[in-house]
Scaffold this active site. Sequence first.
Site, PDB file in Angstrom:
ATOM      1  CG  HIS A  41       5.973  -9.753   0.300  1.00 17.49           C
ATOM      2  ND1 HIS A  41       5.511  -9.907  -0.976  1.00 17.49           N
ATOM      3  CD2 HIS A  41       5.906 -10.985   0.874  1.00 17.49           C
ATOM      4  CE1 HIS A  41       5.187 -11.178  -1.182  1.00 17.49           C
ATOM      5  NE2 HIS A  41       5.406 -11.849  -0.072  1.00 17.49           N
ATOM      6  CG  HIS A  48       0.165 -12.132  -0.448  1.00 20.08           C
ATOM      7  ND1 HIS A  48       0.761 -11.380   0.542  1.00 20.08           N
ATOM      8  CD2 HIS A  48       1.072 -13.092  -0.773  1.00 20.08           C
ATOM      9  CE1 HIS A  48       1.960 -11.857   0.810  1.00 20.08           C
ATOM     10  NE2 HIS A  48       2.179 -12.896   0.032  1.00 20.08           N
ATOM     11  CB  CYS A  83       6.973 -21.572  -1.048  1.00 17.65           C
ATOM     12  SG  CYS A  83       8.523 -20.711  -0.719  1.00 17.65           S
ATOM     13  CG  HIS A  85       3.318 -15.152  -4.010  1.00 22.05           C
ATOM     14  ND1 HIS A  85       4.681 -14.937  -4.071  1.00 22.05           N
ATOM     15  CD2 HIS A  85       2.966 -14.923  -2.721  1.00 22.05           C
ATOM     16  CE1 HIS A  85       5.127 -14.589  -2.884  1.00 22.05           C
ATOM     17  NE2 HIS A  85       4.105 -14.574  -2.043  1.00 22.05           N
ATOM     18  CD  GLU A 103      10.952 -21.948  -6.769  1.00 23.17           C
ATOM     19  OE1 GLU A 103      11.381 -22.706  -5.869  1.00 23.17           O
ATOM     20  OE2 GLU A 103      10.266 -20.936  -6.533  1.00 23.17           O
ATOM     21  CE1 TYR A 119       3.316 -17.254   5.892  1.00 19.69           C
ATOM     22  CE2 TYR A 119       2.169 -19.356   5.846  1.00 19.69           C
ATOM     23  CZ  TYR A 119       3.023 -18.432   5.265  1.00 19.69           C
ATOM     24  OH  TYR A 119       3.564 -18.707   4.037  1.00 19.69           O
ATOM     25  CD  GLU A 130       6.353 -14.115   2.755  1.00 19.55           C
ATOM     26  OE1 GLU A 130       5.185 -13.989   2.336  1.00 19.55           O
ATOM     27  OE2 GLU A 130       7.315 -14.309   2.006  1.00 19.55           O
ATOM     28  CD  GLU A 132       3.139 -15.940   1.817  1.00 11.06           C
ATOM     29  OE1 GLU A 132       3.694 -15.437   0.828  1.00 11.06           O
ATOM     30  OE2 GLU A 132       3.457 -17.050   2.277  1.00 11.06           O
ATOM     31  CD1 TRP A 175       7.508 -20.635   4.265  1.00  9.81           C
ATOM     32  CD2 TRP A 175       8.444 -18.614   4.295  1.00  9.81           C
ATOM     33  NE1 TRP A 175       8.381 -20.570   3.201  1.00  9.81           N
ATOM     34  CE2 TRP A 175       8.971 -19.336   3.194  1.00  9.81           C
ATOM     35  CE3 TRP A 175       8.884 -17.295   4.511  1.00  9.81           C
ATOM     36  CZ2 TRP A 175       9.914 -18.801   2.322  1.00  9.81           C
ATOM     37  CZ3 TRP A 175       9.817 -16.759   3.640  1.00  9.81           C
ATOM     38  CH2 TRP A 175      10.322 -17.515   2.563  1.00  9.81           C
TER      39      TRP A 175
END
Length: 197
Positions: A41, A48, A83, A85, A103, A119, A130, A132, A175
Amino acid sequence: MPITPATAATSASNGTSPAILLELVDEEGNTVGTAEKLAAHQPPGRLHRAFSVFLFDEQGRLLLQRRALGKYHSPGVWSNSCCGHPYPGEAPFAAAARRTHEELGVSPSLLAEAGTVRYNHPDPESGLVEQEYNHLFVGLVQSPLRPDSEEIGETAFVTPDELADLHGSAPFSAWFMTVLDAARPAVKELTGPSGGW
């Protein structure tokens, strides 16, 4: 964070937290390697794999979360339901279901793929980027939420009009609109024409 095959090899023996690895991809989403999360990042950012989840209640309202103030990236801003990874080698669908439970403390009663979006969004507050290749998911939540306070500061279910009002008056993740707009066809299919999405 659970120790998985993807992170076990990088676990520190000196008692510090293990490094979190992300899966680097090319423009078509093919895996090309791994990188440590924070390093991926740092400007200009390394492309990624990521995922974004949009959960709705039975009234067709979208679940938003306000990111906890202690998060190193985009703290205190509103964003989509969940959100994150995938671990290297972890399927995006499995990662989305895992992180939603970690979460929010719930498992979606329905979770469906909603496409991908690529993006590049710099975060002016943190200086992080970001870059991604984001796998999108939509679903239903029908159980009471049990948010992890280290991840989430607040949650809210909103209608499209309420989202517009909130988006005009509160900070959102860089995002958020990109992933919401990309997921809209699946959101409309899930919520129906009367949902207004």
